[in-house]
Design an enzyme around this catalytic site. Structure first.
Site, PDB file in Angstrom:
ATOM      1  N   GLN A  12       0.831  -1.217   0.000  1.00 36.80           N
ATOM      2  CA  GLN A  12       0.000   0.000   0.000  1.00 36.80           C
ATOM      3  C   GLN A  12       0.863   1.264   0.000  1.00 36.80           C
ATOM      4  OE1 GLN A  12      -2.328  -0.828   3.534  1.00 36.80           O
ATOM      5  NE2 GLN A  12      -0.493  -1.387   4.652  1.00 36.80           N
ATOM      6  N   TYR A  19     -10.481   5.122  19.522  1.00 29.69           N
ATOM      7  CA  TYR A  19     -10.614   3.866  18.772  1.00 29.69           C
ATOM      8  C   TYR A  19      -9.801   2.746  19.415  1.00 29.69           C
ATOM      9  CZ  TYR A  19      -9.925   0.498  14.968  1.00 29.69           C
ATOM     10  OH  TYR A  19      -9.853  -0.661  14.222  1.00 29.69           O
ATOM     11  N   GLN A  20      -8.528   3.007  19.688  1.00 28.61           N
ATOM     12  CA  GLN A  20      -7.647   1.957  20.224  1.00 28.61           C
ATOM     13  C   GLN A  20      -8.163   1.426  21.565  1.00 28.61           C
ATOM     14  OE1 GLN A  20      -5.411   1.119  18.127  1.00 28.61           O
ATOM     15  NE2 GLN A  20      -5.232   2.945  16.865  1.00 28.61           N
ATOM     16  N   GLU A  63       0.694  -8.879  11.428  1.00 29.94           N
ATOM     17  CA  GLU A  63       0.598  -7.716  10.535  1.00 29.94           C
ATOM     18  C   GLU A  63       1.217  -8.097   9.197  1.00 29.94           C
ATOM     19  OE1 GLU A  63       0.113  -4.768   8.418  1.00 29.94           O
ATOM     20  OE2 GLU A  63      -0.569  -4.235  10.441  1.00 29.94           O
ATOM     21  N   GLY A  72      -2.905 -12.769   8.555  1.00 28.33           N
ATOM     22  CA  GLY A  72      -3.564 -13.108   9.817  1.00 28.33           C
ATOM     23  C   GLY A  72      -4.530 -14.267   9.691  1.00 28.33           C
ATOM     24  N   ASP A 115      -7.915  -5.447  14.024  1.00 33.78           N
ATOM     25  CA  ASP A 115      -7.777  -4.010  13.776  1.00 33.78           C
ATOM     26  C   ASP A 115      -7.495  -3.834  12.294  1.00 33.78           C
ATOM     27  OD1 ASP A 115      -7.283  -1.335  13.751  1.00 33.78           O
ATOM     28  OD2 ASP A 115      -5.443  -1.410  14.919  1.00 33.78           O
ATOM     29  N   SER A 116      -8.539  -3.974  11.490  1.00 35.41           N
ATOM     30  CA  SER A 116      -8.340  -3.984  10.040  1.00 35.41           C
ATOM     31  C   SER A 116      -8.698  -2.642   9.443  1.00 35.41           C
ATOM     32  CB  SER A 116      -9.218  -5.063   9.407  1.00 35.41           C
ATOM     33  OG  SER A 116     -10.563  -4.705   9.553  1.00 35.41           O
ATOM     34  N   SER A 117      -8.169  -2.411   8.247  1.00 44.01           N
ATOM     35  CA  SER A 117      -8.623  -1.260   7.477  1.00 44.01           C
ATOM     36  C   SER A 117      -9.944  -1.635   6.792  1.00 44.01           C
ATOM     37  CB  SER A 117      -7.544  -0.825   6.479  1.00 44.01           C
ATOM     38  OG  SER A 117      -6.993  -1.944   5.835  1.00 44.01           O
ATOM     39  N   ASP A 118     -10.431  -0.789   5.899  1.00 45.81           N
ATOM     40  CA  ASP A 118     -11.748  -1.014   5.285  1.00 45.81           C
ATOM     41  C   ASP A 118     -11.736  -2.238   4.367  1.00 45.81           C
ATOM     42  OD1 ASP A 118     -13.083   1.326   6.406  1.00 45.81           O
ATOM     43  OD2 ASP A 118     -11.616   2.441   5.248  1.00 45.81           O
TER      44      ASP A 118
END
Length: 287
Positions: free
Chosen positions: A43, A73-74, A118, A150, A167-170
């Site tokens: 990315q 969030y965390q 990760e 993962g 804890d993923s992105s979209d």
């Protein structure tokens, strides 16, 4: 190309988050200075200093965290499941390469082992160097790092964990596989009896149909699958949700209190975060 794309999102000193996942709207931050821009194997990575929100991490044009509000969030992603579990000892995090959720898990003295999976080690390197307020999560001696997929890791570690945090992105790009029924089954299989999962679950203002779909999937798999949310200014529409799936009891009331210092989470917020406005409640309760 990366540089061009990163700089395309910065015009006249403002970074703007334009994305088809939230059509017709955009959130902007005024940029003090660009600290880093590079392309990892997976990315585009951009770090900049903002005027009002401190250091900002952006992946593929989408804000992942800012220094000013990341804690909301965390803390919720970690403490909703951990405080709902009577005695969590082994925890695995899927994603979360910025280290923020590790920092929060480490506040639980019962936890003996924290594994993070990760896929992109560049995120870990960048966070440790430029976002030390989150990257310090990697310094805890209980943390073990696995660089890779993962989903594959879970398949090889069945029945081992008290809590799994995603804890993923979209659900586009590298994180796409983390929202499928197969993945939720892998999450369940990685849990010990009474185990709990908590996953990033999008925003009720933008994605209520998507949230409904993943809740229906999760309800087939877990004893309880419940939706909670937090307020966070720099995420789309100022909110982000969590899917909390339990093989034990409902997670709407915490089983343990947290003695450690937090800036957002407390026992009252825990209970309140599951209380939804009527439009979302109706949509998510419908079969």
């Amino acid at each position: 190309d990366t540089e061009k794309r990163s700089m395309d999102s910065i015009k006249q000193g403002w970074f703007s988050e334009v994305n088809p996942l939230w059509p017709g709207q955009s959130f902007s931050l005024e940029v003090e200075k660009v600290i880093l821009q590079k392309k990892s194997q997976y990315q585009d990575v951009l770090v900049f200093e903002s005027k009002q929100y401190g250091t900002v991490l952006v992946l593929d044009g989408v804000i992942q965290c800012t220094q000013r509000d990341e804690f909301s969030y965390q803390e919720m992603l970690a403490h909703l499941p951990l405080c709902s579990h009577p005695n969590p000892k082994k925890v695995v995090v899927i994603g979360g390469g910025d280290g923020g959720v590790l920092r929060e898990i480490a506040k639980h003295p019962s936890v003996e082992e924290i594994t993070i999976c990760e896929i992109d080690e560049v995120v870990i390197e960048v966070s440790r160097k430029y976002l030390p307020f989150m990257g310090k999560g990697f310094d805890d001696p209980r943390v073990k790092i696995f660089i890779g997929d993962g989903n594959e890791y879970l398949k090889n570690h069945k029945g081992q964990y008290d809590v799994v945090i995603v804890d993923s992105s979209d659900p586009v790009g590298p994180a796409e596989t983390l929202f499928t029924e197969e993945f939720y089954n892998n999450l369940k299989d990685a849990l010990q009896p009474g185990g709990i999962v908590c996953t990033q679950a999008e925003c009720q203002w933008l994605h209520v149909e998507f949230i409904k779909k993943i809740l229906l999937q999760a309800r087939k798999i877990f004893n309880f699958a419940e939706y909670a949310y937090t307020c966070i200014p720099t995420y789309p529409s100022g909110q982000i949700g969590f899917l909390v799936g339990s093989l034990g009891d409902s997670c709407k009331v915490p089983k343990r209190t947290l003695d450690s210092d937090t800036q957002y989470y407390n026992a009252e917020i825990h209970k309140a975060s599951f209380v939804l406005p009527n439009f979302a409640k109706r949509a998510l309760e419908a079969e």
